[in-house]
Write a protein that holds these residues in place. Structure first.
Motif, PDB file in Angstrom:
ATOM      1  N   ALA A   1       4.529   6.630  -1.298  1.00  0.00           N
ATOM      2  CA  ALA A   1       4.700   5.304  -2.050  1.00  0.00           C
ATOM      3  C   ALA A   1       4.072   4.077  -1.275  1.00  0.00           C
ATOM      4  O   ALA A   1       3.187   3.329  -1.487  1.00  0.00           O
ATOM      5  N   VAL A   2       4.243   4.205   0.116  1.00  0.00           N
ATOM      6  CA  VAL A   2       3.771   3.286   1.005  1.00  0.00           C
ATOM      7  C   VAL A   2       2.312   3.212   1.166  1.00  0.00           C
ATOM      8  O   VAL A   2       1.509   2.308   1.339  1.00  0.00           O
ATOM      9  N   GLU A   3       1.906   4.710   1.429  1.00  0.00           N
ATOM     10  CA  GLU A   3       0.454   4.765   1.417  1.00  0.00           C
ATOM     11  C   GLU A   3      -0.480   4.416   0.255  1.00  0.00           C
ATOM     12  O   GLU A   3      -1.443   3.824   0.303  1.00  0.00           O
ATOM     13  N   GLY A   4       0.439   4.614  -0.980  1.00  0.00           N
ATOM     14  CA  GLY A   4      -0.346   4.325  -2.211  1.00  0.00           C
ATOM     15  C   GLY A   4      -0.128   2.826  -2.327  1.00  0.00           C
ATOM     16  O   GLY A   4      -1.358   2.274  -2.791  1.00  0.00           O
ATOM     17  N   VAL A   5       0.621   2.244  -2.036  1.00  0.00           N
ATOM     18  CA  VAL A   5       0.391   0.590  -2.096  1.00  0.00           C
ATOM     19  C   VAL A   5      -0.509   0.049  -0.987  1.00  0.00           C
ATOM     20  O   VAL A   5      -1.133  -0.775  -1.265  1.00  0.00           O
ATOM     21  N   THR A   6      -0.319   0.667   0.073  1.00  0.00           N
ATOM     22  CA  THR A   6      -1.001   0.083   1.348  1.00  0.00           C
ATOM     23  C   THR A   6      -2.643   0.312   0.734  1.00  0.00           C
ATOM     24  O   THR A   6      -3.400  -0.710   0.869  1.00  0.00           O
ATOM     25  N   ASN A   7      -2.882   1.233   0.024  1.00  0.00           N
ATOM     26  CA  ASN A   7      -4.305   1.635  -0.191  1.00  0.00           C
ATOM     27  C   ASN A   7      -4.682   0.434  -1.582  1.00  0.00           C
ATOM     28  O   ASN A   7      -5.757  -0.150  -1.537  1.00  0.00           O
ATOM     29  N   ALA A   8      -3.566   0.221  -2.281  1.00  0.00           N
ATOM     30  CA  ALA A   8      -4.091  -0.645  -3.783  1.00  0.00           C
ATOM     31  C   ALA A   8      -4.242  -2.142  -2.836  1.00  0.00           C
ATOM     32  O   ALA A   8      -5.136  -2.888  -3.331  1.00  0.00           O
TER      33      ALA A   8
ATOM     34  N   TYR B   1      -7.559  -4.509  -3.970  1.00  0.00           N
ATOM     35  CA  TYR B   1      -7.683  -5.861  -3.967  1.00  0.00           C
ATOM     36  C   TYR B   1      -8.414  -6.346  -2.774  1.00  0.00           C
ATOM     37  O   TYR B   1      -8.138  -7.485  -2.493  1.00  0.00           O
ATOM     38  N   ARG B   2      -8.854  -5.689  -1.954  1.00  0.00           N
ATOM     39  CA  ARG B   2      -9.793  -5.857  -0.780  1.00  0.00           C
ATOM     40  C   ARG B   2      -8.770  -6.730   0.140  1.00  0.00           C
ATOM     41  O   ARG B   2      -9.338  -7.724   1.004  1.00  0.00           O
ATOM     42  N   GLY B   3      -7.451  -6.577   0.133  1.00  0.00           N
ATOM     43  CA  GLY B   3      -6.810  -7.372   1.134  1.00  0.00           C
ATOM     44  C   GLY B   3      -6.360  -8.894   0.768  1.00  0.00           C
ATOM     45  O   GLY B   3      -5.815  -9.831   1.589  1.00  0.00           O
ATOM     46  N   VAL B   4      -6.892  -9.092  -0.487  1.00  0.00           N
ATOM     47  CA  VAL B   4      -6.681 -10.668  -1.101  1.00  0.00           C
ATOM     48  C   VAL B   4      -5.337 -10.573  -1.624  1.00  0.00           C
ATOM     49  O   VAL B   4      -5.015 -10.051  -2.653  1.00  0.00           O
ATOM     50  N   PRO B   5      -4.503 -11.612  -1.160  1.00  0.00           N
ATOM     51  CA  PRO B   5      -3.142 -11.830  -1.713  1.00  0.00           C
ATOM     52  C   PRO B   5      -3.235 -12.497  -2.982  1.00  0.00           C
ATOM     53  O   PRO B   5      -4.352 -13.026  -3.608  1.00  0.00           O
ATOM     54  N   GLY B   6      -2.164 -12.545  -3.947  1.00  0.00           N
ATOM     55  CA  GLY B   6      -2.045 -13.364  -5.063  1.00  0.00           C
ATOM     56  C   GLY B   6      -2.326 -12.387  -6.248  1.00  0.00           C
ATOM     57  O   GLY B   6      -2.044 -13.001  -7.290  1.00  0.00           O
ATOM     58  N   GLN B   7      -2.538 -11.180  -5.984  1.00  0.00           N
ATOM     59  CA  GLN B   7      -2.637 -10.157  -7.028  1.00  0.00           C
ATOM     60  C   GLN B   7      -1.315  -9.496  -7.274  1.00  0.00           C
ATOM     61  O   GLN B   7      -0.636  -9.598  -6.277  1.00  0.00           O
ATOM     62  N   GLN B   8      -0.944  -8.788  -8.186  1.00  0.00           N
ATOM     63  CA  GLN B   8       0.125  -8.021  -8.310  1.00  0.00           C
ATOM     64  C   GLN B   8      -0.008  -6.259  -8.227  1.00  0.00           C
ATOM     65  O   GLN B   8      -1.089  -5.819  -8.587  1.00  0.00           O
TER      66      GLN B   8
ATOM     67  N   VAL C   1       2.232   3.958  -8.622  1.00  0.00           N
ATOM     68  CA  VAL C   1       1.638   2.819  -8.080  1.00  0.00           C
ATOM     69  C   VAL C   1       0.649   2.032  -8.989  1.00  0.00           C
ATOM     70  O   VAL C   1      -0.625   2.960  -9.141  1.00  0.00           O
ATOM     71  N   LEU C   2       0.752   0.916  -9.535  1.00  0.00           N
ATOM     72  CA  LEU C   2      -0.174   0.352 -10.374  1.00  0.00           C
ATOM     73  C   LEU C   2      -0.781  -0.949  -9.885  1.00  0.00           C
ATOM     74  O   LEU C   2      -0.188  -1.812  -9.418  1.00  0.00           O
ATOM     75  N   ASP C   3      -2.220  -1.021  -9.991  1.00  0.00           N
ATOM     76  CA  ASP C   3      -2.902  -2.200  -9.587  1.00  0.00           C
ATOM     77  C   ASP C   3      -4.114  -2.486 -10.747  1.00  0.00           C
ATOM     78  O   ASP C   3      -4.518  -1.581 -11.605  1.00  0.00           O
ATOM     79  N   THR C   4      -4.456  -3.831 -10.660  1.00  0.00           N
ATOM     80  CA  THR C   4      -5.516  -4.123 -11.729  1.00  0.00           C
ATOM     81  C   THR C   4      -6.928  -4.347 -10.999  1.00  0.00           C
ATOM     82  O   THR C   4      -7.786  -5.378 -11.299  1.00  0.00           O
ATOM     83  N   GLY C   5      -7.025  -3.832  -9.638  1.00  0.00           N
ATOM     84  CA  GLY C   5      -8.129  -4.117  -8.854  1.00  0.00           C
ATOM     85  C   GLY C   5      -9.175  -3.172  -9.021  1.00  0.00           C
ATOM     86  O   GLY C   5      -9.458  -2.374  -9.964  1.00  0.00           O
ATOM     87  N   LEU C   6      -9.892  -2.906  -7.735  1.00  0.00           N
ATOM     88  CA  LEU C   6     -11.184  -1.991  -7.915  1.00  0.00           C
ATOM     89  C   LEU C   6     -10.820  -0.569  -8.119  1.00  0.00           C
ATOM     90  O   LEU C   6      -9.770  -0.383  -7.342  1.00  0.00           O
ATOM     91  N   LYS C   7     -11.199   0.161  -9.136  1.00  0.00           N
ATOM     92  CA  LYS C   7     -11.018   1.105  -9.064  1.00  0.00           C
ATOM     93  C   LYS C   7     -11.307   2.363  -7.920  1.00  0.00           C
ATOM     94  O   LYS C   7     -12.356   1.838  -7.210  1.00  0.00           O
ATOM     95  N   MET C   8     -10.471   3.174  -7.676  1.00  0.00           N
ATOM     96  CA  MET C   8     -10.639   4.101  -6.653  1.00  0.00           C
ATOM     97  C   MET C   8     -12.070   4.782  -6.748  1.00  0.00           C
ATOM     98  O   MET C   8     -12.530   5.431  -7.974  1.00  0.00           O
ATOM     99  N   GLY C   9     -12.882   5.090  -5.856  1.00  0.00           N
ATOM    100  CA  GLY C   9     -14.350   5.489  -5.851  1.00  0.00           C
ATOM    101  C   GLY C   9     -13.934   7.038  -6.387  1.00  0.00           C
ATOM    102  O   GLY C   9     -12.945   7.749  -5.758  1.00  0.00           O
TER     103      GLY C   9
END
Lengths: 154, 118
Positions: free
Chosen positions: A43-50, A55-62, A78-86
């Motif tokens: 879980a931690v590795e997945g969240v870290t990747n997100a 999110y490229r390390g930019v705070p303020g997203q969920q 682990v869900l995000d709305t950032g850049l899709k994994m390549g």
């Protein structure tokens, strides 16, 4: 099925909350420490990747973490709305990589990064990644040992 | 991150006082070790006996530090709990880092290696 959700900001300083939740659920289910460690790690590795990549390390997203279990089957999303994994990263998750196939005597070949997906692949019973309608989902599944409390819960 | 330091001759035994070494604090671990190494410390025993969780970022910080210390120095790990040791084994980092059960054992081994040849 029991399900829990946690939403954190896209900042690494919130990682400890993810760890605390995962450990708490695993303790509740009676998972042995080794299995609990792998679930927390995945879980931690997945969240870290997100946070770092989606999110490229930019705070303020969920980043949303969903934990659910049925019997002794545990699932973490682990869900995000950032850049899709390549495609390369998805392939690494699905087929594995040789990141740990280094020569320990040759320090230059030992990786300092890029280990997260392979760790997930080797510690989870199943892991997959999907992206739909702008939501990226890394899903991790682990079957806990037969003797855990989880096996007795609906 | 907090560290408790003890020196035995040229050997620095640094105990990590945090229970987690994950992506949020790994840069601080790397910075601390870099400061010691660039400051002239060539032999470090990192006591992780209080650490219950380490992720790939934590391992990466250790690898970077080992590369920085180079061939004329040592960075060894002491006191790894079973779960932390299993992470080293999973990633084959147990082949890269020398690992000791206790700081005392690590310091004794390194001290013996540093004894001048008779």
């Amino acid at each position: 099925m029991s399900r829990f959700q946690l939403t954190i900001d896209s900042t690494l300083s919130d990682l400890f909350v993810v760890s605390t939740l995962i450990r708490g659920v695993c303790d509740y289910l009676g998972a042995d420490p080794a299995q609990a460690y792998w679930v927390e790690l995945g879980a931690v590795e997945g969240v870290t990747n997100a946070i770092k990549h989606a999110y490229r390390g930019v705070p303020g997203q969920q980043v949303k973490i969903e934990i659910s279990f049925v019997g002794n089957q545990l699932e973490v999303c682990v869900l995000d709305t950032g850049l899709k994994m390549g495609d390369e990263q998805i392939e690494r998750l699905e087929k594995g990589s040789r990141v740990f196939h280094f020569d320990p005597k040759c320090l230059g070949s030992v990786p300092e990064s890029g280990m997260g997906l392979q760790i997930i692949r080797e510690t989870m019973d199943a892991a997959d990644y999907s992206s739909r309608d702008g939501v990226n989902c890394l899903r991790l599944r682990k079957t806990l040992a037969e003797g855990t409390t989880a096996a007795n819960r609906a | 991150m907090r560290f408790e330091e003890n020196r035995t001759g040229s050997i620095l035994a640094a105990k990590v006082m945090d229970t987690r070494v994950a992506a949020d604090v790994a840069p601080k671990l790397k910075a601390y070790l870099a400061e010691q190494i660039t400051g002239g410390t060539r032999c470090i025993v990192l006591d992780v006996s209080d650490v219950g969780f380490i992720d790939s970022s934590g391992l990466g910080a250790l690898v970077a530090s080992l590369k920085l210390i180079g061939n004329d120095g040592d960075l060894v790990i002491a006191g790894a709990k079973a779960t932390v040791a299993s992470m080293f084994k999973l990633t084959r980092m147990d082949k890269v880092f020398r690992m000791y059960e206790t700081t005392e054992a690590a310091v004794a081994a390194l001290s013996k290696e540093r004894e001048p040849a008779v």
